[in-house]
Design an enzyme around this catalytic site. Structure first.
Site, short mmCIF file in Angstrom:
data_model
loop_
_atom_site.label_atom_id
_atom_site.label_comp_id
_atom_site.label_asym_id
_atom_site.label_seq_id
_atom_site.Cartn_x
_atom_site.Cartn_y
_atom_site.Cartn_z
N CYS A 2 -7.42 12.79 51.45
CA CYS A 2 -6.86 11.42 52.03
C CYS A 2 -6.36 11.99 53.17
O CYS A 2 -6.13 13.05 53.76
CB CYS A 2 -5.86 10.85 51.05
SG CYS A 2 -6.47 10.75 49.40
N ARG A 27 -11.29 11.52 56.85
CA ARG A 27 -10.93 11.99 55.50
C ARG A 27 -11.03 11.36 54.29
O ARG A 27 -10.74 11.70 53.26
CB ARG A 27 -9.45 12.44 55.78
CG ARG A 27 -9.24 13.52 56.90
CD ARG A 27 -7.74 13.65 56.85
NE ARG A 27 -7.21 14.46 55.86
CZ ARG A 27 -7.28 15.71 55.50
NH1 ARG A 27 -7.86 16.42 56.56
NH2 ARG A 27 -6.86 16.28 54.47
N TRP A 74 -8.85 8.55 49.77
CA TRP A 74 -10.27 8.64 49.01
C TRP A 74 -10.18 9.17 47.74
O TRP A 74 -9.50 9.95 47.48
CB TRP A 74 -10.79 10.01 49.79
CG TRP A 74 -12.07 10.33 49.36
CD1 TRP A 74 -12.23 11.70 48.40
CD2 TRP A 74 -13.54 10.07 49.68
NE1 TRP A 74 -13.72 11.95 48.19
CE2 TRP A 74 -14.31 10.87 48.80
CE3 TRP A 74 -14.01 9.29 50.56
CZ2 TRP A 74 -15.85 10.96 48.98
CZ3 TRP A 74 -15.36 9.34 50.58
CH2 TRP A 74 -16.28 10.13 49.86
N ASN A 98 -1.71 13.68 49.23
CA ASN A 98 -3.03 13.98 49.48
C ASN A 98 -3.00 15.16 48.40
O ASN A 98 -2.26 15.98 48.50
CB ASN A 98 -3.19 14.41 50.96
CG ASN A 98 -4.61 14.98 51.14
OD1 ASN A 98 -5.53 14.70 50.57
ND2 ASN A 98 -4.55 15.94 52.16
N GLY A 99 -4.20 15.18 47.45
CA GLY A 99 -4.44 16.14 46.71
C GLY A 99 -4.62 15.89 45.27
O GLY A 99 -5.04 14.55 45.09
N GLU A 482 -33.75 24.88 48.86
CA GLU A 482 -32.58 23.86 49.45
C GLU A 482 -32.28 24.66 50.99
O GLU A 482 -32.06 23.92 52.15
CB GLU A 482 -31.35 24.13 48.76
CG GLU A 482 -29.91 23.77 49.57
CD GLU A 482 -29.86 22.20 49.85
OE1 GLU A 482 -30.97 21.37 49.72
OE2 GLU A 482 -29.14 21.80 50.59
N LYS A 486 -32.64 22.35 54.53
CA LYS A 486 -31.50 22.39 55.46
C LYS A 486 -32.22 22.69 56.81
O LYS A 486 -31.95 22.05 57.77
CB LYS A 486 -30.39 23.58 55.25
CG LYS A 486 -29.25 23.08 54.33
CD LYS A 486 -28.58 21.97 54.40
CE LYS A 486 -29.20 20.78 53.93
NZ LYS A 486 -28.56 20.06 52.91
N GLU A 489 -34.45 19.70 58.10
CA GLU A 489 -33.72 18.58 58.56
C GLU A 489 -33.23 18.43 59.75
O GLU A 489 -33.02 17.85 60.54
CB GLU A 489 -32.26 18.37 57.28
CG GLU A 489 -32.99 17.83 56.15
CD GLU A 489 -31.44 17.57 55.31
OE1 GLU A 489 -31.21 16.52 54.85
OE2 GLU A 489 -31.15 18.65 54.89
N HIS A 505 -50.06 32.63 44.89
CA HIS A 505 -50.86 31.73 44.56
C HIS A 505 -51.20 30.85 45.57
O HIS A 505 -51.63 29.75 45.50
CB HIS A 505 -50.24 30.72 43.10
CG HIS A 505 -49.90 31.81 42.05
ND1 HIS A 505 -51.02 32.17 41.28
CD2 HIS A 505 -49.04 32.18 41.40
CE1 HIS A 505 -50.63 33.07 40.27
NE2 HIS A 505 -49.16 32.94 40.21
N LYS A 604 -27.19 8.95 55.72
CA LYS A 604 -26.36 9.84 54.74
C LYS A 604 -26.55 9.24 53.26
O LYS A 604 -26.48 9.82 52.18
CB LYS A 604 -24.75 9.71 55.26
CG LYS A 604 -24.00 10.47 54.40
CD LYS A 604 -24.09 11.79 54.63
CE LYS A 604 -23.24 12.70 53.69
NZ LYS A 604 -23.84 14.17 53.44
C1 F6R Z 1 -30.12 16.57 52.48
C2 F6R Z 1 -29.34 15.44 51.78
C3 F6R Z 1 -30.36 14.52 51.15
C4 F6R Z 1 -29.59 14.01 49.79
C5 F6R Z 1 -30.48 13.09 49.11
C6 F6R Z 1 -29.74 12.31 47.79
O1 F6R Z 1 -29.00 17.33 53.25
O2 F6R Z 1 -28.13 15.11 51.85
O3 F6R Z 1 -31.54 15.09 50.67
O4 F6R Z 1 -29.29 15.10 48.74
O5 F6R Z 1 -30.71 11.79 50.05
O6 F6R Z 1 -28.60 11.90 48.19
P1 F6R Z 1 -27.32 11.49 47.15
O7 F6R Z 1 -27.07 13.09 46.75
O8 F6R Z 1 -26.34 10.93 47.70
O9 F6R Z 1 -27.81 10.81 45.92
#
Ligand code: F6R
Length: 609
Positions: A2, A27, A74, A98-99, A482, A486, A489, A505, A604
């Site tokens: 928070c 935050r 948060w 906060n915490g 992963e 990254k 992306e 393969h 996001k």
């Molecule tokens: C990649 C990323 C996405 C999410 C995906 C699912 O860096 O963030 O691949 O992982 O869109 O999102 P959540 O976890 O919010 O369901």
């Protein structure tokens, strides 16, 4: 995670506090509130949702005077609502926090036995009542806060007002940040520098276990034990944008560096260190239901799916249950065989992903028990589930997930140990090994993150590649996939993550002198086989970068570049191997000049199917 802000001085501070909160919204932002002393009493205004709602509420009920404290929340304990928003009031005390208070259940029970009535579901309100109890016993605010915190375990930053001491704010900190700003005849405090940077650049950072008395004339710092602390103020030279990212160039880099803390917060208060067990109330599925589970079925998308791949290894290894892992968008287009006896774990950092929500509903309709594993309290997926296990990574702003990913891995360790213990298949010794290993993980992560510069050098060497291959076996397989995600992306370079055993393969055909191959190969039971893969890549002139355990001379003799990792329990290497891959992706993207925090075409929260 928070945000706190406070002011003591001659100005009427309502607008100033709101302005500070606006700079702290990154935050967390599910509710907000202010408490201001108007000369006679403390008045509080709170509202749920974005800060704009608080601003509207303040238009109707303006707050004039000083000192004052403000908070943007948060949620971690108690859903986002007006009653759970801070400041919390107990008698003449108003407090923001906060915490996470680890021993909140125990303290709440004690206070209730003494007749205290609670008006919220938060752990914070407990601290307000503890301070009030000490004030009623005759202590001044500073001493009351000190005494109250003596019984509190966990992470906190608090700021407290007392109706009868209208010239001061008391703040204290343990493991959550707090800075003090010194002005001319006025003093500020905040969770982070940007909140108060427009008002002063002269700041003092509060350290662990310290308490400070803020008045218009300045600050007096002591330790919680009462020893005097003399700390010289610093002059902050960052501009506002740098300050919001704590001086990092991007939120993603800041969040990569926040991972040790995110893991600590996700584990905080959930491990019973005497029994080497997981505390029942912290997992989102009760002990009897856990003992009855016949299969664990992870559903997720993207990065959360990769975390789930690791979850499958953990559950099989530590709980002896069959475990499976399914892309949410695929589950809904099949006739999935899922139902009673299945624990479906819907993994989603945002808690809002529509594909995961749809898959969750399909599984729930078929009679499965649903556990949400999410980072956002009370979001759609936890609301639709039978129970929730939250990660405490704090809000993640970079679109590419980093700290939420490793926090998910940590939550999965807790879940797997919990299932293993409730099913009586995981011995105390093995549980101790794993949990002790987990407690060390944040330190090992800090070790890797301190080598940030060498990853930047490696990224410089690889930045012009057109395509990458990432390989790993066992628990390193999800990390390879992963790592590739990254990179693609944020740098827009094509990358594929493969199980190392699958290379022969098909993908081996791609390998030539232009193709960087990143091999994730910590010393574990898959090591020898992955070493052979590394040799196969070298034999075809591939450019290799290996992630290997410190002291591994064999890899050094074969790979073109090696990044050495500290040793951890073989099951827990993903916490360590993830980090160099995140940093590699970050620096390659930064060299290419892409929009790292908001890469093209990505959002996001994905709320379309
Ligand atoms: C990649 C990323 C996405 C999410 C995906 C699912 O860096 O963030 O691949 O992982 O869109 O999102 P959540 O976890 O919010 O369901």
């Amino acid at each position: 995670m928070c945000g706190i802000v406070g002011y003591v001085g001659p100005k009427s501070c309502g607008d100033l506090l709101v302005d500070g909160l606006r700079r702290l919204e990154y935050r967390g932002y599910d509710s907000a509130g202010l408490a201001v002393h108007d000369g006679k009493e403390i008045r509080v205004v709170r509202s749920v949702g974005k800060l704009g709602n608080l601003v509207s509420a303040l238009k109707e009920r303006p707050l004039a005077g000083a000192p004052g404290i403000g908070h943007t929340r948060w949620a971690t304990h108690g859903r986002p609502s007006e009653t759970n928003a801070h400041p919390h009031v107990a008698g003449g005390i108003a407090l923001v926090h906060n915490g996470i208070i680890e021993n909140h259940l125990h303290l709440k029970r004690q206070l209730m036995e003494q007749g205290v009535k609670f008006s919220s579901d938060t752990d914070t309100e407990i601290v307000a009542h503890l301070v009030e109890r000490e004030v009623r016993a005759g202590h001044k605010l500073l001493e009351a806060v000190r005494r109250a915190l003596a019984v509190v375990e966990g992470a906190y930053a608090v700021a407290v007002l007392h109706k009868d001491e209208p010239d001061r704010i008391v703040i204290a900190k343990n493991a959550s940040p707090l800075v003090i700003g010194l002005g001319e005849g006025e003093t500020y405090c905040a969770s982070d520098i940007p909140a108060i940077l427009p008002y002063t650049r002269t700041m003092v950072l509060l350290e662990e276990g310290e308490i400070a008395l803020l008045t218009a004339g300045g600050v007096e710092i002591t330790t919680l034990k009462g020893e005097r602390v003399d700390r010289k103020p610093k002059t902050i030279t960052w501009n506002a944008a740098q300050a919001e990212k704590s001086g990092y160039k991007h939120f993603m880099l800041k969040e990569i560096h926040e991972q040790p803390r995110a893991i600590e917060d996700t584990m905080r208060g959930r491990i019973d260190l005497e029994k080497w067990d997981i505390i029942d109330s912290e997992i989102g599925i009760d002990a009897a239901a856990a003992a009855d589970v016949k299969r664990v079925y992870f559903i997720a998308c993207g990065t959360s799916f990769h975390a789930s791949l690791f979850g499958r290894y953990l559950v099989e290894s530590l709980s002896g249950l069959p475990a499976t892992c399914e892309l949410a968008s695929e589950l809904v287009v099949r006739d999935p065989v899922v139902g009673p006896g299945d624990l479906v774990v819907a993994v989603s950092q945002s808690g809002e992903t529509i594909d995961t929500l749809a898959a969750l509903k399909a599984a729930k309709d078929r009679g499965a028990r649903i556990l949400a594993l999410a980072n956002v309290l009370d979001s759609a997926i936890p609301r639709a589930a039978h129970g929730s296990l939250y990660t405490h990574a704090g809000p993640e702003i970079g679109v590419a997930s980093t700290k939420c990913f490793t926090a998910q891995l940590a939550a999965m360790v807790l879940l797997a140990v919990y299932l293993g213990r409730r099913r009586n298949v995981l011995s105390t010794d093995r549980a101790r090994e794993v949990l002790q290993g987990m407690l060390e993980v944040p330190h090992r992560m800090r070790d890797v993150l301190s080598q940030d510069d060498s990853l930047r050098d490696l990224a410089r060497k690889f930045q012009h590649a057109k395509s990458f291959l990432f390989l790993g076996r066992g628990v390193s397989f999800p990390i390879a996939v992963e790592g590739a995600l990254k990179l693609k992306e944020i740098s827009y370079i094509h990358a594929e993550g493969y199980a190392a055993g699958e290379m022969k393969h098909g993908p081996i055909a791609l390998i030539d002198e232009n193709m960087p191959v990143v091999v994730v190969m910590p010393r574990d039971r898959t090591y020898e086989k992955t070493l052979s893969n590394l040799q196969e890549v070298k034999a075809r002139e591939g450019r290799t970068l290996a992630l290997a355990t410190r002291g591994d001379a064999e890899v050094g003799a074969i790979a073109d570049h090696v990044f050495y990792l500290p040793k951890v329990d073989a099951m827990l290497t993903p916490f360590i191997t993830s980090l160099p891959l995140q940093l590699l992706a970050y620096y390659v993207a930064d060299f290419k000049g892409t929009d790292v925090d908001q890469p093209r075409n990505l959002a996001k929260t994905v709320t379309v199917e």
